[in-house]
Design an enzyme around this catalytic site. Structure first.
Site, PDB file in Angstrom:
ATOM      1  N   LYS A  18       0.719  -1.045  -0.017  1.00 14.08           N
ATOM      2  CA  LYS A  18      -0.080   0.063  -0.205  1.00 14.08           C
ATOM      3  C   LYS A  18       0.940   1.202  -0.116  1.00 14.08           C
ATOM      4  O   LYS A  18       0.917   1.943  -0.706  1.00 14.08           O
ATOM      5  CB  LYS A  18      -0.781  -0.178   1.074  1.00 14.08           C
ATOM      6  CG  LYS A  18      -1.806  -1.080   1.170  1.00 14.08           C
ATOM      7  CD  LYS A  18      -2.755  -0.948   2.616  1.00 14.08           C
ATOM      8  CE  LYS A  18      -1.917  -1.026   3.876  1.00 14.08           C
ATOM      9  NZ  LYS A  18      -1.204  -2.422   4.244  1.00 14.08           N
ATOM     10  N   ARG A  93      -9.815   0.789   8.497  1.00 16.55           N
ATOM     11  CA  ARG A  93      -9.601  -0.667   8.556  1.00 16.55           C
ATOM     12  C   ARG A  93     -10.608  -1.347   9.454  1.00 16.55           C
ATOM     13  O   ARG A  93     -10.382  -2.459   9.818  1.00 16.55           O
ATOM     14  CB  ARG A  93      -8.217  -0.447   9.320  1.00 16.55           C
ATOM     15  CG  ARG A  93      -6.907  -0.951   8.889  1.00 16.55           C
ATOM     16  CD  ARG A  93      -5.847  -0.664   9.823  1.00 16.55           C
ATOM     17  NE  ARG A  93      -4.856  -1.247   9.994  1.00 16.55           N
ATOM     18  CZ  ARG A  93      -3.672  -0.734   8.938  1.00 16.55           C
ATOM     19  NH1 ARG A  93      -3.777   0.533   8.508  1.00 16.55           N
ATOM     20  NH2 ARG A  93      -2.571  -1.312   9.140  1.00 16.55           N
ATOM     21  N   ARG A 127      12.144  -5.160   5.275  1.00 12.20           N
ATOM     22  CA  ARG A 127      11.662  -3.699   4.965  1.00 12.20           C
ATOM     23  C   ARG A 127      12.766  -2.944   5.649  1.00 12.20           C
ATOM     24  O   ARG A 127      12.831  -3.044   6.771  1.00 12.20           O
ATOM     25  CB  ARG A 127      10.387  -3.352   5.387  1.00 12.20           C
ATOM     26  CG  ARG A 127      10.011  -1.959   5.254  1.00 12.20           C
ATOM     27  CD  ARG A 127       8.542  -1.535   5.398  1.00 12.20           C
ATOM     28  NE  ARG A 127       7.839  -2.017   6.579  1.00 12.20           N
ATOM     29  CZ  ARG A 127       6.455  -2.176   6.481  1.00 12.20           C
ATOM     30  NH1 ARG A 127       5.922  -1.483   5.525  1.00 12.20           N
ATOM     31  NH2 ARG A 127       5.751  -2.416   7.571  1.00 12.20           N
ATOM     32  N   ARG A 160      11.416  -0.872  11.009  1.00 15.09           N
ATOM     33  CA  ARG A 160      10.022  -0.738  11.937  1.00 15.09           C
ATOM     34  C   ARG A 160       9.814  -1.414  13.310  1.00 15.09           C
ATOM     35  O   ARG A 160      10.131  -2.666  13.069  1.00 15.09           O
ATOM     36  CB  ARG A 160       8.814  -0.604  10.915  1.00 15.09           C
ATOM     37  CG  ARG A 160       8.419   0.934  10.587  1.00 15.09           C
ATOM     38  CD  ARG A 160       7.188   0.701   9.562  1.00 15.09           C
ATOM     39  NE  ARG A 160       5.932   0.114  10.020  1.00 15.09           N
ATOM     40  CZ  ARG A 160       4.921  -0.030   9.411  1.00 15.09           C
ATOM     41  NH1 ARG A 160       4.889   0.664   8.256  1.00 15.09           N
ATOM     42  NH2 ARG A 160       3.908  -0.745   9.585  1.00 15.09           N
ATOM     43  N   ARG A 171      -0.374  -8.192  13.562  1.00 15.80           N
ATOM     44  CA  ARG A 171      -0.947  -7.323  12.842  1.00 15.80           C
ATOM     45  C   ARG A 171      -1.844  -8.221  11.813  1.00 15.80           C
ATOM     46  O   ARG A 171      -2.981  -7.812  11.392  1.00 15.80           O
ATOM     47  CB  ARG A 171       0.041  -6.802  12.094  1.00 15.80           C
ATOM     48  CG  ARG A 171       0.642  -5.649  12.935  1.00 15.80           C
ATOM     49  CD  ARG A 171       2.015  -5.093  12.532  1.00 15.80           C
ATOM     50  NE  ARG A 171       1.857  -4.528  11.334  1.00 15.80           N
ATOM     51  CZ  ARG A 171       3.230  -4.368  10.508  1.00 15.80           C
ATOM     52  NH1 ARG A 171       4.334  -4.829  10.850  1.00 15.80           N
ATOM     53  NH2 ARG A 171       3.157  -3.886   8.928  1.00 15.80           N
TER      54      ARG A 171
END
Ligand code: AP5
Ligand code: MG
Ligand code: ZN
Length: 218
Positions: A18, A93, A127, A160, A171
């Site tokens: 996203k 969400r 990431r 992160r 998550r």
């Protein structure tokens, strides 16, 4: 394509791309990106009142309460730069957030980036994000030219806090429980556009551009 008037939401699990695709659309077509995740992380970093409230929720991989989330998005959507067009990255969400959004903004499409759970873990554990400009990298699929340094601004790249394996799992379960029902919700409203998020980012971007063009002409 009339990008002067295009209100989009980006759905999809954590690691679906996203943020990556939003940033490509912002750079190439100029649509403003509103990322609730980025807003919360900025608040945590600045230790604002909001930041102190949401810090432990983000670290655990849970969802921030609807009323807090809806309030910050509603406020952000009152700014003049997003009157005609925007990409909402990571909002809504929950069904309650989607119902609230419907009351304060219209919507042209809900774009769902589909990616299987096993690819998500690979994407998120590799990431890296620029501390200064927010650019998104991946150690394997999009490495920076110099390790630990942002190609665009020279800023420091960091991992992160919620990209640890246990937190990614939390998550993902929040996604399946609370967010996935939005796919049916937007399908019923005839605004759902599904994109395969698993190929490389350039392929995903091109599929998005061609499909959204057709979709908005309908
Ligand atoms: P948020 O920041 O929105 O996290 P998320 O939904 O988990 O999504 P991510 O940012 O992890 O993934 P992404 O889809 O943007 O993937 P990316 O492009 O970075 O939210 C964080 C937290 O804030 C939540 O857990 C919650 O606590 C809170 N929150 C936020 N919004 C909320 C709301 N509305 N309500 C309640 N709470 C809320 O890509 C991932 C990696 O893969 C990168 O390394 C990238 O380089 C790589 N990659 C991406 N696309 C490709 C591709 N096509 N090919 C190869 N590699 C790729
Ligand atoms: Mg993101
Ligand atoms: Zn940078």
């Amino acid at each position: 394509m009339n990008t002067q008037s295009m209100k989009l939401i980006f759905l999809g699990p954590p690691g679906a791309g996203k943020g990556t695709i939003s940033k490509m659309v912002t750079e190439r077509l100029g649509l403003p990106q509103i990322s609730t995740g980025d807003m919360f992380r900025a608040a945590v970093k600045e230790k604002t009142e909001l930041g102190l409230k949401v810090q432990s929720i983000l670290a655990a991989g849970g969802l921030v309460p609807d009323e807090l989330t809806i309030a910050i998005v509603k406020e952000r959507l009152s700014w003049p730069d997003v009157r005609q067009s925007y990409i909402l990255d990571g909002f809504p969400r929950t069904i309650a957030q989607a119902d609230a959004l419907a009351e304060f903004s219209e919507l042209d499409a809900a774009v769902d980036f589909e990616v299987k759970d096993d690819l998500i873990l690979f994407r998120l554990t590799g990431r890296r994000v620029c501390r200064s400009c927010g650019a998104i990298y991946h150690m394997v699929t999009k490495p920076p030219k110099v390790e630990g340094v942002c190609d665009i601004c020279g800023g420091e790249l960091y991992v992160r806090n919620d990209d640890k394996e246990e937190t990614v799992k939390a998550r993902l379960s929040a996604y399946h429980l609370e967010t996935e029902p939005l796919i049916g919700y937007y399908n019923k409203k005839n605004v759902l556009l599904t994109i395969d998020g698993s190929p490389d980012a350039e392929t995903v971007y091109n599929a998005f551009i061609s499909k959204i063009g057709h979709f908005l002409k309908k």
